[in-house]
Structures are given as C-alpha cells and as structure tokens.
Design a protein around this motif. Structure first.
Motif, PDB file in Angstrom:
ATOM      1  N   ARG A 189       0.823  -1.184  -0.048  1.00 34.59           N
ATOM      2  CA  ARG A 189      -0.117  -0.089  -0.056  1.00 34.59           C
ATOM      3  C   ARG A 189       0.848   1.209  -0.078  1.00 34.59           C
ATOM      4  NH1 ARG A 189      -4.110  -2.574   3.532  1.00 34.59           N
ATOM      5  NH2 ARG A 189      -5.590  -2.956   1.946  1.00 34.59           N
ATOM      6  N   ALA A 190       1.942   1.225   0.548  1.00 31.25           N
ATOM      7  CA  ALA A 190       2.940   2.562   0.554  1.00 31.25           C
ATOM      8  C   ALA A 190       3.414   2.694  -0.944  1.00 31.25           C
ATOM      9  CB  ALA A 190       4.067   2.221   1.452  1.00 31.25           C
ATOM     10  N   HIS A 191       3.110   1.737  -1.814  1.00 27.11           N
ATOM     11  CA  HIS A 191       3.653   2.166  -3.188  1.00 27.11           C
ATOM     12  C   HIS A 191       2.369   2.091  -3.919  1.00 27.11           C
ATOM     13  CE1 HIS A 191       7.478   0.773  -1.418  1.00 27.11           C
ATOM     14  NE2 HIS A 191       8.195   1.574  -2.141  1.00 27.11           N
ATOM     15  N   GLY A 192       1.288   2.127  -3.336  1.00 25.91           N
ATOM     16  CA  GLY A 192      -0.143   2.111  -4.379  1.00 25.91           C
ATOM     17  C   GLY A 192      -0.362   0.813  -5.089  1.00 25.91           C
ATOM     18  N   ILE A 193       0.014  -0.400  -4.371  1.00 21.22           N
ATOM     19  CA  ILE A 193      -0.203  -1.453  -4.688  1.00 21.22           C
ATOM     20  C   ILE A 193      -1.421  -2.342  -4.100  1.00 21.22           C
ATOM     21  CG2 ILE A 193       0.996  -3.868  -5.284  1.00 21.22           C
ATOM     22  CD1 ILE A 193       3.516  -2.411  -5.623  1.00 21.22           C
ATOM     23  N   ALA A 194      -2.291  -2.883  -4.898  1.00 20.06           N
ATOM     24  CA  ALA A 194      -3.371  -3.535  -4.193  1.00 20.06           C
ATOM     25  C   ALA A 194      -2.724  -5.206  -4.082  1.00 20.06           C
ATOM     26  CB  ALA A 194      -4.693  -3.463  -4.866  1.00 20.06           C
ATOM     27  N   VAL A 195      -3.312  -5.718  -3.079  1.00 21.75           N
ATOM     28  CA  VAL A 195      -2.618  -7.145  -2.822  1.00 21.75           C
ATOM     29  C   VAL A 195      -4.001  -8.076  -2.885  1.00 21.75           C
ATOM     30  CG1 VAL A 195      -1.546  -8.953  -1.185  1.00 21.75           C
ATOM     31  CG2 VAL A 195      -0.959  -6.373  -1.220  1.00 21.75           C
ATOM     32  N   CYS A 196      -3.690  -8.931  -3.877  1.00 19.54           N
ATOM     33  CA  CYS A 196      -4.779 -10.202  -3.993  1.00 19.54           C
ATOM     34  C   CYS A 196      -4.399 -11.387  -3.374  1.00 19.54           C
ATOM     35  CB  CYS A 196      -4.937 -10.429  -5.570  1.00 19.54           C
ATOM     36  SG  CYS A 196      -6.693 -10.614  -6.071  1.00 19.54           S
ATOM     37  N   ALA A 197      -4.994 -11.931  -2.327  1.00 15.38           N
ATOM     38  CA  ALA A 197      -4.551 -12.783  -1.518  1.00 15.38           C
ATOM     39  C   ALA A 197      -4.835 -14.135  -2.420  1.00 15.38           C
ATOM     40  CB  ALA A 197      -5.263 -13.034  -0.379  1.00 15.38           C
ATOM     41  N   VAL A 198      -3.752 -14.821  -3.025  1.00 18.67           N
ATOM     42  CA  VAL A 198      -3.951 -16.196  -3.381  1.00 18.67           C
ATOM     43  C   VAL A 198      -4.137 -17.262  -2.451  1.00 18.67           C
ATOM     44  CG1 VAL A 198      -2.765 -17.739  -5.076  1.00 18.67           C
ATOM     45  CG2 VAL A 198      -2.433 -15.465  -5.252  1.00 18.67           C
ATOM     46  N   THR A 199      -5.369 -17.857  -2.605  1.00 17.01           N
ATOM     47  CA  THR A 199      -5.703 -19.107  -1.655  1.00 17.01           C
ATOM     48  C   THR A 199      -5.387 -20.281  -2.027  1.00 17.01           C
ATOM     49  OG1 THR A 199      -7.813 -18.819  -2.281  1.00 17.01           O
ATOM     50  CG2 THR A 199      -7.341 -17.363  -0.559  1.00 17.01           C
ATOM     51  N   LYS A 200      -5.192 -20.500  -3.346  1.00 23.41           N
ATOM     52  CA  LYS A 200      -5.015 -21.906  -3.796  1.00 23.41           C
ATOM     53  C   LYS A 200      -4.188 -22.769  -3.018  1.00 23.41           C
ATOM     54  CE  LYS A 200      -1.417 -21.157  -7.256  1.00 23.41           C
ATOM     55  NZ  LYS A 200      -0.878 -21.297  -8.610  1.00 23.41           N
ATOM     56  N   GLY A 201      -3.103 -22.290  -2.497  1.00 24.46           N
ATOM     57  CA  GLY A 201      -2.090 -23.007  -1.730  1.00 24.46           C
ATOM     58  C   GLY A 201      -2.715 -23.780  -0.540  1.00 24.46           C
ATOM     59  N   ILE A 202      -3.474 -23.069  -0.021  1.00 28.83           N
ATOM     60  CA  ILE A 202      -4.210 -23.933   1.284  1.00 28.83           C
ATOM     61  C   ILE A 202      -5.424 -24.299   0.899  1.00 28.83           C
ATOM     62  CG2 ILE A 202      -5.200 -21.676   1.876  1.00 28.83           C
ATOM     63  CD1 ILE A 202      -2.985 -24.097   4.000  1.00 28.83           C
TER      64      ILE A 202
END
Length: 384
Positions: free
Chosen positions: A26-39
């Motif tokens: 967020r400090a760099h204006g980036i949204a995070v999409c949480a990838v749930t497939k690994g679990i």
C-alpha cells in the motif's frame, strides 16, 4: 476419527504476514490479491488474509471461488487460471474477474455474458519469458479488435506470470514492457485499463529493492503470506514469519534396521532407482502418510535430528537415530512444509486440519460451510 495426520494452520501468524505484505504494498499504491489456492481456499486462512489487509481473493479453482463467494460475498474473487470452455457459465456467475489469453475465450465469455445478462472483467495475460500462459506483444492489435467486438467483456487489466514453469524471474525491464502493453491496450480500446498486475510473491523482491516499476499497482500473493517464503528466489523472506503452516504426523513403526536394502535393487513404486548410503544399523520411524498426500521432499522436520529418507504412497520413512528422545510407536512428529507440500496436504481428503490462534487450537470453519459475515475490503477491480 482422522486426528492425524493433520495440517496445522496458525491463523495469527498468517494474519501478521498478510498485514506486513499489505502495508509494504500500500505504501507504493499496490493492491494485494490474496492467493488462496496453496491452502485449498481454507476459509479460516482466507479470513486471516483478509483481516491482515488483503484486498481480494485469487484462486485457480472455480469450486474454491464458489466457497469464497458464499463465505465472503462482499469481497472480489479473481480466477487465476485461464478458464476451460466447460467452466464459463460458472466463471461469469462467480468470478469478479478472470484471466484470458485466447481470443476464442474472450468471444465465448461474451456469448456467456449475453446468455446471463451480465458483464465480465478480464485480465489479459502476457508471456514475458516464463513460457506458461500469456500472449506475445505482437498479438496485442488482434486482442484490441477482439475486445472491441465483445463489449460485455471489458479489459480491466494486464498481467504476467513469473517463475512458475520455466523459472523466469521477474525484472524491472519485463514489468516495464507490461506497463507499456497496458498503455497500448488503453490507446487501442479508448478506455482506461486500470490494473497492471505485476506478478506474484517473487515480485516482492523487486519492491524491497526499489526496482518495481511505478505503473505496477497489483500483485497476486500467496506463498509469502501463507509460508513467509519465496521459492523463486530461494529465500525465507526476512520480514515475514515462516512458522505458519505445519504438519503433525503419527509414528506407525519405530525399529532399528540396517540402513541399506537387501537383495537386487530395482525401481521403487514410483519408477525411481534409488541409492542408499551404508550407515550401519539405525533407528527408523515410519509415518502414516505418503506420496498420495504430499511430495515428502517438501517436509522439513522441526526436530533437526530427524531426517526424511523418502516415502512410498502411504508411508514416509525417517532416520530418527539422532533424536535425544527415543521415538516410539504412536509418537507425533512435527514438520514445516514447502509450498508444494502445503498444496497437496490441503487438497488430500486423508489429512485433517486444525487452526490455531496464539498457540491455542480454535474452532475451525467446516471446509464447505459459511464462515459468517466477512469484514469489508477494498476491491481493486472496482464495481462490476
């Protein structure tokens, strides 16, 4: 009945990792999409990722997206894997956005949207070196024409994948090409393409080093949050926790045996011819779990005196001769896991799950059930 083997998910530690990743991004204006497939889209882990500050969910399986929609209806769901033709009805009905790389898929999505009376957002994938999915830059004009013919399927972003097939690592140069591709598509289509999705966990290293291009405003992050690691760069990420997901497995045999096999040696049950060092007689233990459940090479004994020797379909063999405590039948041993092992263990129907907060086991959400109300989250894909 199936108390062991079990996958132990430390929700507080996953939440902490998610918060650290989200804060940096967020400090760099980036949204995070949480990838749930690994679990396998475990709803408890998904909630922890959301509570840590992730903006949306991403998964490669429609079935997982359906479960996430039921549990967290207000949160955007991103289909990571390019959909099969047979999945399109469910994709349009369930996914907020999906990846595309074939004109035929864009046209088929348009037809399905018309049938359902809906619109759909697409992330156009570019192959920037890893040689998995994605178009080449020379194909962009053809895709501009395709999206113009398909007004119900709106191009919402461009994306690239790194280090998943050929091991091609992300670089500033490659991601600048992705940003240029977004500009080209915007100019050709005459509308804004807001998302530049610059890769996965492996791209966090560029963010740390200050070389991630400014136009990258979206990352799809799973491994870093779930395990605190980055297999592409072969590192434990120093500002994240690695004690997040563990395996507990029970000893079904403990016996001193010669370390070398006896008689002629042929391929094992999986077609491999192995070699064995003669270490004399050693105390060995066998766990009631095997290659049907995970690649056993992905186990890391938390007791450093334990060594994983290998496995068959239902057995994992250990050298426990160096353990200070004598290993006995019925003992439970603990292991860290890598991404491949976590993925397989969470998928296996023969492996139980347990969730922990601050070291205490907590009541888990059933695998197929609702988790109740979900916290609000910012949706980087915008309104449908």
């Amino acid at each position: 009945m199936d108390a062991y083997p079990r996958l132990c998910i430390h929700l507080d530690r996953i939440r902490e990792n998610a918060a650290r990743v989200a804060e940096r991004c967020r400090a760099h204006g980036i949204a995070v999409c949480a990838v749930t497939k690994g679990i396998s889209a475990d709803l408890n882990a998904a909630r922890a990722m959301l509570e840590g500050g992730c903006d949306a969910f991403a998964d490669s399986r429609i079935r997982n997206l359906i479960r996430l929609e039921e549990a967290f209806p207000a949160v955007d769901r991103f289909l990571l894997r390019i959909p099969m033709r047979s999945e399109l009805e469910a994709v349009v009905r369930t996914a907020s956005c999906s990846t595309v790389s074939m004109i035929e898929a864009v046209e088929a999505l348009e037809a399905e949207c018309a049938a359902q009376g809906k619109t759909h957002r697409a992330l156009l994938m570019f192959d920037l070196g890893d040689r998995r999915e994605g178009i080449l830059e020379e194909e962009m004009e053809a895709f501009v024409r395709a999206f113009k013919r398909c007004p119900r399927v709106k191009l919402h972003g461009v994306g690239a994948n790194f280090a998943c097939f050929a091991g091609a690592l992300p670089s500033a140069g490659a991601l600048e090409r992705l940003a240029s591709a977004r500009s080209f598509m915007e100019d050709g289509l005459g509308y804004a393409v807001p998302v530049c999705s610059g890769g996965e966990t492996s791209s966090l290293k560029l963010l740390e080093e200050g070389t991630l291009p400014r136009d990258v405003n979206h990352l799809r992050v799973g491994e870093a949050i779930l395990l605190g690691g980055d297999v592409a760069w072969q590192r434990a990420i120093p500002w994240l926790r690695q004690d997040t997901v563990e395996l507990e497995a029970q000893v079904i045999e403990a016996r001193e045996k010669p370390s070398r096999p006896e008689g002629p040696i042929g391929p094992d049950a999986f077609g491999r011819v192995q070699t064995f060092e003669d270490r004399g007689r050693r105390l060995r233990a066998i766990l009631g779990i095997g290659r049907q459940d995970l690649p056993v090479e992905g186990l890391r004994p938390l007791d450093e005196s334990v060594e994983v020797l290998g496995g068959s379909s239902d057995h994992t063999l250990l050298d426990v001769g160096g353990r200070p405590a004598v290993t006995r039948w019925g003992d439970v041993l603990r292991f860290g896991v890598d991404y491949g092992a976590m993925l397989s263990l969470s998928t296996s129907p023969y492996v139980a799950r347990a969730c922990f907060e601050d070291g205490r086991e907590v009541r888990a959400v059933p695998r197929g059930g609702r988790s109740g109300s979900a916290p609000e989250a910012c949706c980087p894909f915008g309104p449908p």
